[in-house]
Design an enzyme around this catalytic site. Structure first.
Site, PDB file in Angstrom:
ATOM      1  N   ASP A  26     -10.304 -19.820 -35.360  1.00 17.52           N
ATOM      2  CA  ASP A  26     -10.387 -21.074 -34.580  1.00 17.52           C
ATOM      3  C   ASP A  26     -11.798 -21.476 -34.137  1.00 17.52           C
ATOM      4  O   ASP A  26     -11.981 -21.966 -33.008  1.00 17.52           O
ATOM      5  CB  ASP A  26      -9.472 -20.988 -33.343  1.00 17.52           C
ATOM      6  CG  ASP A  26      -8.016 -20.805 -33.705  1.00 17.52           C
ATOM      7  OD1 ASP A  26      -7.698 -20.744 -34.902  1.00 17.52           O
ATOM      8  OD2 ASP A  26      -7.192 -20.696 -32.784  1.00 17.52           O
ATOM      9  N   LYS A 131      -2.566 -23.143 -38.171  1.00 21.04           N
ATOM     10  CA  LYS A 131      -1.527 -22.485 -37.364  1.00 21.04           C
ATOM     11  C   LYS A 131      -1.186 -23.345 -36.145  1.00 21.04           C
ATOM     12  O   LYS A 131      -2.089 -23.871 -35.493  1.00 21.04           O
ATOM     13  CB  LYS A 131      -2.003 -21.088 -36.941  1.00 21.04           C
ATOM     14  CG  LYS A 131      -3.242 -21.069 -36.065  1.00 21.04           C
ATOM     15  CD  LYS A 131      -3.694 -19.635 -35.854  1.00 21.04           C
ATOM     16  CE  LYS A 131      -4.891 -19.513 -34.935  1.00 21.04           C
ATOM     17  NZ  LYS A 131      -4.654 -19.874 -33.546  1.00 21.04           N
ATOM     18  N   CYS A 164      -6.242 -16.601 -28.639  1.00 19.70           N
ATOM     19  CA  CYS A 164      -5.871 -16.530 -30.062  1.00 19.70           C
ATOM     20  C   CYS A 164      -6.325 -15.230 -30.726  1.00 19.70           C
ATOM     21  O   CYS A 164      -5.650 -14.734 -31.639  1.00 19.70           O
ATOM     22  CB  CYS A 164      -6.391 -17.752 -30.793  1.00 19.70           C
ATOM     23  SG  CYS A 164      -5.486 -19.242 -30.283  1.00 19.70           S
TER      24      CYS A 164
HETATM   25  C1  C5J Z   1      -7.616 -20.369 -28.896  1.00 20.42           C
HETATM   26  C2  C5J Z   1      -6.827 -21.571 -26.974  1.00 20.42           C
HETATM   27  N1  C5J Z   1      -8.044 -20.567 -30.140  1.00 20.42           N
HETATM   28  N2  C5J Z   1      -7.571 -20.867 -26.132  1.00 20.42           N
HETATM   29  N3  C5J Z   1      -6.930 -21.391 -28.313  1.00 20.42           N
HETATM   30  O1  C5J Z   1      -7.850 -19.334 -28.307  1.00 20.42           O
HETATM   31  O2  C5J Z   1      -6.062 -22.405 -26.556  1.00 20.42           O
END
Ligand code: C5J
Length: 222
Positions: A26, A131, A164
């Protein structure tokens, strides 16, 4: 078989290079750049941008070593049919998932803000997994992809450490993958979560996996 060993917590992480992938979670504009979703939630994106330089080095080395590279992106279909109300309505952000933001609709696939930052842009041959959840295995084809490539170990990087990255490592652990988390290549908006999140991976003899720095990983590569 090339079997490097990385100095790590709680003990050295040995891995078969041919069966190990680099997972980059991400590293999207919506989380990492000013004006994205992360900032609308009140976060300082500078905390996440610290991971970019060491992660670029790791990515270059992984590519040079011929390791498979897998990028993930958290986000949703334009009609938000894959975003449960519990996620959509949670909290009181100034912008919600799907709302128009400075970088396009927040966390919607195909929008500028949803995509991976230029510094870590995937190259031909690398996989990008979209995802809808926090974990990289939930509602994706990641497990089948790894099985197809014979991957048994993951070097895990990206953001955010306690959300995540943690969810993915826990999912991977339950599926039998050995995970090495690179401490300076994962980031959190909260320093205390970063420290606690890292400590949790390797506590109790490596309950979820191993932790090492980018430098320790790079030193181990052939
Ligand atoms: C991730 C989030 N990628 N913190 N998303 O950690 O909402």
């Amino acid at each position: 078989m090339t079997r490097p060993s990385v100095e790590a917590e709680p003990y050295p992480f040995g891995f078969d290079l041919a069966a190990t992938a680099l997972l980059i979670i991400d590293m999207q504009r919506d989380f990492v750049e000013p004006g994205g979703f992360g900032e609308t939630l009140g976060n300082d994106v500078g905390m996440l941008r610290r991971v970019i330089p060491p992660l670029r080095e790791v990515l270059a080395a992984a590519r040079a070593a011929g390791m498979p590279v897998i990028h993930t992106r958290e986000g949703h279909l334009p009609d938000l049919s894959d975003c449960p109300p519990a996620k959509l309505n949670r909290g009181a952000p100034s912008l919600r998932i799907g709302d128009p933001g400075p970088k396009g609709r927040i966390l919607v696939r195909g929008e500028y803000g949803h995509d991976i930052i230029d510094e870590l842009r995937p190259v031909a041959g690398e996989t990008v997994i979209d995802k809808p959840g926090k974990g990289s295995f939930y509602a994706t084809g990641l497990q089948e992809l790894l099985a197809g490539k014979g991957i048994t170990s993951l070097v895990v990087t990206g953001v955010t450490t306690e959300v995540c990255v943690h969810t993915t490592v826990r999912e991977a652990n339950d599926r039998g993958y050995e995970c090495l988390v690179l401490s300076d290549c994962v980031g959190s908006y909260f320093e205390e979560f970063q420290q606690a999140g890292l400590a949790m991976f390797s506590a109790q003899g490596g309950i979820f996996g191993w932790v090492a720095s980018a430098k320790q990983f790079l030193e181990a590569l052939p």
